[in-house]
Design an enzyme around this catalytic site. Structure first.
Site, PDB file in Angstrom:
ATOM      1  N   GLY A  49       0.827  -1.187   0.000  1.00  0.00           N
ATOM      2  CA  GLY A  49       0.000   0.000   0.000  1.00  0.00           C
ATOM      3  C   GLY A  49       0.861   1.236   0.000  1.00  0.00           C
ATOM      4  O   GLY A  49       2.087   1.172  -0.152  1.00  0.00           O
ATOM      5  N   HIS A  50       0.220   2.388   0.182  1.00  0.00           N
ATOM      6  CA  HIS A  50       0.921   3.668   0.162  1.00  0.00           C
ATOM      7  C   HIS A  50       1.054   4.267   1.552  1.00  0.00           C
ATOM      8  O   HIS A  50       1.280   5.463   1.698  1.00  0.00           O
ATOM      9  CB  HIS A  50       0.195   4.652  -0.756  1.00  0.00           C
ATOM     10  CG  HIS A  50       0.228   4.271  -2.197  1.00  0.00           C
ATOM     11  ND1 HIS A  50      -0.316   5.053  -3.196  1.00  0.00           N
ATOM     12  CD2 HIS A  50       0.745   3.184  -2.827  1.00  0.00           C
ATOM     13  CE1 HIS A  50      -0.149   4.459  -4.371  1.00  0.00           C
ATOM     14  NE2 HIS A  50       0.489   3.323  -4.168  1.00  0.00           N
ATOM     15  N   GLY A  51       0.890   3.441   2.582  1.00  0.00           N
ATOM     16  CA  GLY A  51       1.058   3.931   3.939  1.00  0.00           C
ATOM     17  C   GLY A  51      -0.200   4.583   4.482  1.00  0.00           C
ATOM     18  O   GLY A  51      -1.311   4.360   4.000  1.00  0.00           O
TER      19      GLY A  51
END
Length: 373
Positions: free
Chosen positions: A212-214
């Site tokens: 994911g992107h955090g």
């Protein structure tokens, strides 16, 4: 108890709506059960108000049509729950949106006017409620959106999608107060959790994020009517192979003037993460904005403490604050990050910020621009 046991592997919308209406009109607690098995569900919008607590137990797997064009309401979400109080969603079941075909149609990364794809679960005006022990899988768009809600807990909640699924934020919050996301696992292709404007008292604790992107606060600045964000707590979380760790992002040259304050990112583990810590007030993905003016958004009262692990990018910490409204009262304590790549020494990048330091800093944060407390 109201039990919905279907003769065919199809959840009849009329039967579910009748059960929901009966439960909401009951003056004693009610439970609606979708039993074990795999069930097809077209699209449903469940509205209250309810007179007593209502629980929706999804024990099986609900599957959406893979083709978003088959939804009766092309502008709606797959499952929407609105205006309910003391609501529980539980049962150990799976909401499978079968989003693989829809991802091929998604060009939102380069087109801000891209076609709308449905989200899996939409909670709006939901209060004093809990979503626990369920999974959202392969959403065509965001997995969960929770808007204008108060005192909602996501507990042992699972998001499951591949890392290359576009725009599939795990949980998106906006205009909410007192939201808790605890003891959960989020694997997706975009932000594990994204926090929009007018959010307050958001607690994200013991969440494993990745791929994911955090976890992101923002992006802010695109609309003049955006309102302040405050009291965001991200604690005891683990990031595994994510594109970012924790980040705050605002657009430059944007009309909004809100403040973002009281952000606490503490006790976090980074495992092979790109860009573990970011404040980016020049956020402009794919050059879809202008940078002729600095951001008008004020970021203040930020604590970043006990961040440890590995980064696969040499720039481990980035604080790029606004030249118009520099970041204030940023406290950095006990950073211990190791670079596992070969693109040069581990570094930090800072502008328009003077952090206060507590404890160890590895690497030295803002070494050439910051002032130690």
């Amino acid at each position: 108890m109201i039990s919905q046991s279907m003769a065919r592997n199809l959840v009849e919308i009329s039967a579910l709506m009748d059960a929901w209406k009966e439960a909401c009109n009951s003056t004693s607690p009610s439970t609606i059960v979708i039993p074990r098995g795999t069930w097809s569900l077209s699209q449903v919008k469940l509205l209250a108000p309810n007179k007593a607590p209502v629980e929706l137990q999804v024990q099986g797997t609900l599957q959406a049509n893979p083709n978003p064009g088959q939804l009766p309401n092309k502008e709606g979400e797959w499952i929407t729950i609105n205006y309910v109080n003391y609501f529980t969603l539980s049962g150990g079941g799976v909401f499978d949106d079968q989003g693989q075909e829809a991802w091929k149609q998604n060009d939102c990364h380069k087109n801000r006017n891209c076609a709308k794809l449905p989200m899996n679960l939409s909670f709006n005006f939901v209060n004093n409620s809990i979503i626990r022990d369920v999974t959202t899988k392969d959403s065509k768009n965001f997995h969960v959106i929770c808007i204008l809600s108060h005192n909602v807990t996501f507990l042992r909640f699972t998001v499951s999608a591949p890392g290359d699924s576009p725009n599939t934020d795990g949980i998106h919050l906006g205009r909410d107060t007192m939201i808790n996301i605890k003891d959960s696992i989020i694997k997706t292709g975009d932000d594990c959790v994204s926090i929009g404007d007018e959010s307050k008292e958001i607690h994200i604790q013991n969440v494993t994020c990745g791929p994911g992107h955090g976890i992101s606060v923002g992006s802010f600045g695109g609309y003049a009517v955006e309102k302040d964000v405050q009291e965001i707590y991200v604690t005891n979380c683990t990031f595994i192979g994510t594109q970012n760790g924790v980040r705050v992002k605002t657009w430059p040259s944007a009309p909004a003037t809100l403040t973002v304050s009281d952000l606490h990112f503490e006790d976090l583990i980074m495992d092979n993460v790109s860009s573990p810590i970011i404040i980016d007030q020049e956020y402009c993905p794919h050059n879809l904005c202008k940078k002729d003016r600095p951001s008008s958004i004020k970021i203040s009262n930020v604590s970043i403490k006990n961040i440890r692990g590995t980064t696969n990018t040499a720039e481990a910490v980035t604080f790029i604050c606004s030249g118009l409204k520099p970041c204030e009262n940023v406290e950095v304590g006990d950073i211990d990050l190791t670079y596992n790549g070969n693109q040069g020494p581990i570094t930090t990048n800072c502008a328009n910020v003077k952090p206060k330091f507590v404890g160890k800093q590895n690497p030295p944060v803002c070494a050439t621009t910051a002032q130690s407390a």
